[in-house]
Design an enzyme around this catalytic site. Structure first.
Site, PDB file in Angstrom:
ATOM      1  N   LYS A   1     -65.570  39.462 -40.205  1.00  0.00           N
ATOM      2  CA  LYS A   1     -66.567  38.504 -39.650  1.00  0.00           C
ATOM      3  C   LYS A   1     -66.376  37.911 -40.363  1.00  0.00           C
ATOM      4  CE  LYS A   1     -67.984  42.470 -37.172  1.00  0.00           C
ATOM      5  NZ  LYS A   1     -67.814  42.332 -36.035  1.00  0.00           N
ATOM      6  N   CYS A   2     -65.476  37.254 -41.158  1.00  0.00           N
ATOM      7  CA  CYS A   2     -65.557  35.574 -41.673  1.00  0.00           C
ATOM      8  C   CYS A   2     -64.974  34.443 -41.624  1.00  0.00           C
ATOM      9  CB  CYS A   2     -65.099  35.666 -42.917  1.00  0.00           C
ATOM     10  SG  CYS A   2     -65.078  34.630 -44.866  1.00  0.00           S
ATOM     11  N   GLY A   3     -65.157  33.013 -42.077  1.00  0.00           N
ATOM     12  CA  GLY A   3     -64.806  32.106 -40.880  1.00  0.00           C
ATOM     13  C   GLY A   3     -63.127  31.722 -41.697  1.00  0.00           C
ATOM     14  N   LEU A   4     -63.360  32.778 -42.923  1.00  0.00           N
ATOM     15  CA  LEU A   4     -61.446  32.757 -42.806  1.00  0.00           C
ATOM     16  C   LEU A   4     -61.090  33.718 -42.974  1.00  0.00           C
ATOM     17  CD1 LEU A   4     -62.257  31.857 -47.429  1.00  0.00           C
ATOM     18  CD2 LEU A   4     -61.907  30.148 -44.988  1.00  0.00           C
ATOM     19  N   THR A   5     -61.133  34.471 -41.435  1.00  0.00           N
ATOM     20  CA  THR A   5     -60.297  35.922 -41.221  1.00  0.00           C
ATOM     21  C   THR A   5     -59.166  35.029 -40.845  1.00  0.00           C
ATOM     22  OG1 THR A   5     -62.663  36.892 -41.152  1.00  0.00           O
ATOM     23  CG2 THR A   5     -60.326  37.466 -39.404  1.00  0.00           C
TER      24      THR A   5
END
Length: 184
Positions: free
Chosen positions: A60-64
């Site tokens: 659930k990360c912007g970098l996922t």
């Protein structure tokens, strides 16, 4: 006599420093056995001779979306003695809250991840996994101190099991810096 005593003390101190450096020089990631995402033992010693990317992940990360690039990189180089190992971690703003089963399902369904995923661990703080203590402490890895800045930080391990490079989280796995390292 006093000068001899001081010389002896300096000699002993130099020997201890040399032994401490040799101890760090002799450590590799091959000394670790970790738990995979299915709860099985995964001995890193089985990876001798391969180049390895170790990356802490989160769902659930912007970098996922880097999962897509990681999988593409793995597919491109897996037959050339290269492997990626993912370590889910919930150390940054609760961005990996799921269970190991939920993480495995998410990675498979959304990104087709086929590279080895390990059980969720901690990559910083008091509960830091021993592998990450090795990766982040020069006294253990013999190369450099580092701090896991965020999800998707990459540690590049040479064919001898030693740390060679630390790649920032925002640097894509498919960057020239990474691909040139794999190909050299």
């Amino acid at each position: 006599m006093k000068q001899l005593f001081y010389t002896l003390i300096l000699f002993v101190m130099a020997m201890e420093l040399s032994q401490a450096q040799q101890s760090a020089d002799n450590q590799t990631i091959y000394q670790f056995t970790v738990e995979d995402i299915n709860g099985n033992a995964y001995a890193l010693s089985g990876l001798k001779g391969k180049k390895i990317m170790i990356v802490n992940t989160a769902s659930k990360c912007g970098l996922t979306p880097q999962y897509k690039e990681l999988e593409g990189l793995y597919q491109q180089y897996k037959d050339k003695d290269f492997i990626i190992i993912g370590f889910p971690a919930n150390n940054f703003l609760g961005q990996e809250p799921g269970s190991n089963e939920e993480i495995a399902s998410f990675c498979s369904i959304n990104y087709g991840v086929s590279f080895p995923m390990m059980a969720k661990i901690s990559v910083k703080g008091k509960e830091m996994h021993p592998l990450y203590q090795f990766l982040t402490q020069k006294a253990k890895n013999g190369v450099e101190d580092s701090k896991v800045q965020w999800n998707f930080q990459k540690y590049l391990i040479g064919r001898d099991g030693r740390l060679e490079k630390v790649i920032a989280p925002r640097t894509l796995p498919t960057s020239d810096e990474v691909t040139q390292w794999i190909e050299q």
